[in-house]
Design an enzyme around this catalytic site. Sequence first.
Site, PDB file in Angstrom:
ATOM      1  N   ARG A  63      94.383  -4.378 -53.673  1.00 27.92           N
ATOM      2  CA  ARG A  63      95.074  -5.458 -52.942  1.00 27.92           C
ATOM      3  C   ARG A  63      96.554  -5.126 -52.782  1.00 27.92           C
ATOM      4  NH1 ARG A  63      97.061  -9.871 -55.371  1.00 27.92           N
ATOM      5  NH2 ARG A  63      95.459  -9.906 -56.982  1.00 27.92           N
ATOM      6  N   TYR A 116      96.616 -16.539 -28.198  1.00 28.17           N
ATOM      7  CA  TYR A 116      95.222 -16.631 -28.670  1.00 28.17           C
ATOM      8  C   TYR A 116      94.986 -17.998 -29.361  1.00 28.17           C
ATOM      9  CZ  TYR A 116      91.353 -15.859 -31.875  1.00 28.17           C
ATOM     10  OH  TYR A 116      90.211 -15.997 -32.605  1.00 28.17           O
ATOM     11  N   LYS A 213      90.409  -5.038 -32.272  1.00 21.51           N
ATOM     12  CA  LYS A 213      90.262  -4.792 -30.838  1.00 21.51           C
ATOM     13  C   LYS A 213      90.406  -3.289 -30.553  1.00 21.51           C
ATOM     14  CE  LYS A 213      89.850  -9.280 -30.684  1.00 21.51           C
ATOM     15  NZ  LYS A 213      90.549  -9.810 -31.821  1.00 21.51           N
TER      16      LYS A 213
HETATM   17  C1  3LM Z   1      89.365 -13.040 -28.701  1.00 28.07           C
HETATM   18  N1  3LM Z   1      91.003 -12.618 -30.350  1.00 28.07           N
HETATM   19  O1  3LM Z   1      88.222 -12.905 -28.315  1.00 28.07           O
HETATM   20  P1  3LM Z   1      91.292 -11.359 -35.563  1.00 28.07           P
HETATM   21  N2  3LM Z   1      95.827 -11.820 -31.554  1.00 28.07           N
HETATM   22  C2  3LM Z   1      95.159 -11.718 -30.390  1.00 28.07           C
HETATM   23  C3  3LM Z   1      93.771 -11.896 -30.364  1.00 28.07           C
HETATM   24  O2  3LM Z   1      93.147 -11.789 -29.198  1.00 28.07           O
HETATM   25  C4  3LM Z   1      93.086 -12.180 -31.563  1.00 28.07           C
HETATM   26  C5  3LM Z   1      93.814 -12.266 -32.758  1.00 28.07           C
HETATM   27  C6  3LM Z   1      95.181 -12.077 -32.730  1.00 28.07           C
HETATM   28  C7  3LM Z   1      89.700 -12.894 -30.138  1.00 28.07           C
HETATM   29  C8  3LM Z   1      88.812 -13.060 -31.165  1.00 28.07           C
HETATM   30  S1  3LM Z   1      87.673 -15.493 -30.896  1.00 28.07           S
HETATM   31  C9  3LM Z   1      86.827 -16.273 -32.152  1.00 28.07           C
HETATM   32  C10 3LM Z   1      87.541 -13.753 -31.179  1.00 28.07           C
HETATM   33  C11 3LM Z   1      95.920 -11.442 -29.145  1.00 28.07           C
HETATM   34  C12 3LM Z   1      91.611 -12.385 -31.607  1.00 28.07           C
HETATM   35  C13 3LM Z   1      93.138 -12.527 -34.071  1.00 28.07           C
HETATM   36  O3  3LM Z   1      91.710 -12.193 -36.728  1.00 28.07           O
HETATM   37  O4  3LM Z   1      91.169  -9.894 -35.918  1.00 28.07           O
HETATM   38  O5  3LM Z   1      90.110 -11.925 -34.858  1.00 28.07           O
HETATM   39  O6  3LM Z   1      92.509 -11.355 -34.515  1.00 28.07           O
HETATM   40  O7  3LM Z   1      90.308 -13.284 -27.920  1.00 28.07           O
END
Ligand code: 3LM
Length: 416
Positions: A63, A116, A213
Amino acid sequence: MRDNDNDKSQWQPATVTIHGGRRRDEYGALVAPLYQTATFAFTNTEQGSRRFAGEEFGYIYSRLGNPTITELEQRVAALEGYPAAAATATGMGAVSAALLAFVQQGDHILVSDTIYGCSFALFSHLFSRFGIAVDFVDMSDAKHLATMFRANTKLVFLETPANPHLKVVDIAMVSELAQQFAAKVVVDNTFMTPLLQQPRKQGADIVIHSATKYLNGHGDVVAGIICASAEDIELIKLTTLKDMGATMSPHDAWLILRGLKTLDVRMQRHCINARLVAEFLRDHDAVKTIYYPGFTDHPAQTLMGSQMHGAGAVIAFELAGDIDTARRMLDHLQLITIAVSLGDAETLIQHPASMTHSPFTPEARAKAGISDNLIRLSVGLEAIDDIINDLAQALAHCGSEAAANVNSTKEVLSHG
Ligand code: 3LM
């Protein structure tokens, strides 16, 4: 090639995606070993105490740090042009750890109105519970933004191009304003990747990614990363990461290290495919509005070449007709998958109002220009003809009312 054979700071980004942060283990393994361990043995109590006191470098517990994770952090930091990085369990872990490290009760932050959905939820619901005031602002309007700073504004948070409809913000403009108020600028660079945009060059203090992503690119990891100065990363690691605990697992770091090696070629193919899909949609009778930063009449053009080095591969569009038309189209797709997330090899499509941006209030969605008809497409790496043929056959199910309702002058590329 040995580690010191040439100056790593001169490497091109495509080389850094493969070699950044590399260190050879004692066996000379070509690929970074996976240190799948929770804890690390001390040779004696003296060593353990010294490591906890920060008097000796060395790993203690995963961690707090792990060699596989360190290699990933160094690689992404080098790609973004920052001295340091902190890997996190998810993209939301990156957003929350980066921002909470710098605010306290009574502070104020400015957030772009188009972000988001879960970032919106974090800022609008959770931050207010801890006495941190948040204003959501249209950051494409410099004059208005300048009036929104307060004496207690500590941070500015933005995405550009933003989820879901690619609204662009001039990072240099925001950074100049923020500097006058000694506020830090945090940019979510998920949609662009460091290959298409390096916000540090425009003055951003901190860059975060959902590594779920494009950075990983294979749809098999949920992860995040924060890039910043060594001082800011140390603070984040010692406070909101160490004690709140949203740190990355070594296995996820190893998968992202593997995914990163093809980031350059993947982004090239993503961008080519996306342009062809955008052109197809723009010319289709059933499509009313299209949002794609690569078209010459998109507001992003003024930043193309300076801030952005490509349009990326996320496209949003509205069909003529109502929400049922949009649903009918999505439900007829055969190759393209209805799923949230983006940046994967698979082309993914989703409905922001009921999915990724459902945490917004209807009013906040309307203010951000996220209509109930909006569809978001993450263009993948499949053969372009197969992607376009699937869209064409699904659009054929939109019905004649869709084509009949299209305005004679199609609205291209604007956003709310
Ligand atoms: C999506 N987005 O489908 P995680 N910043 C951006 C993002 O697009 C996202 C995050 C942070 C999507 C996830 S929706 C339930 C699925 C610009 C995530 C957050 O915590 O790794 O999912 O990232 O747009």
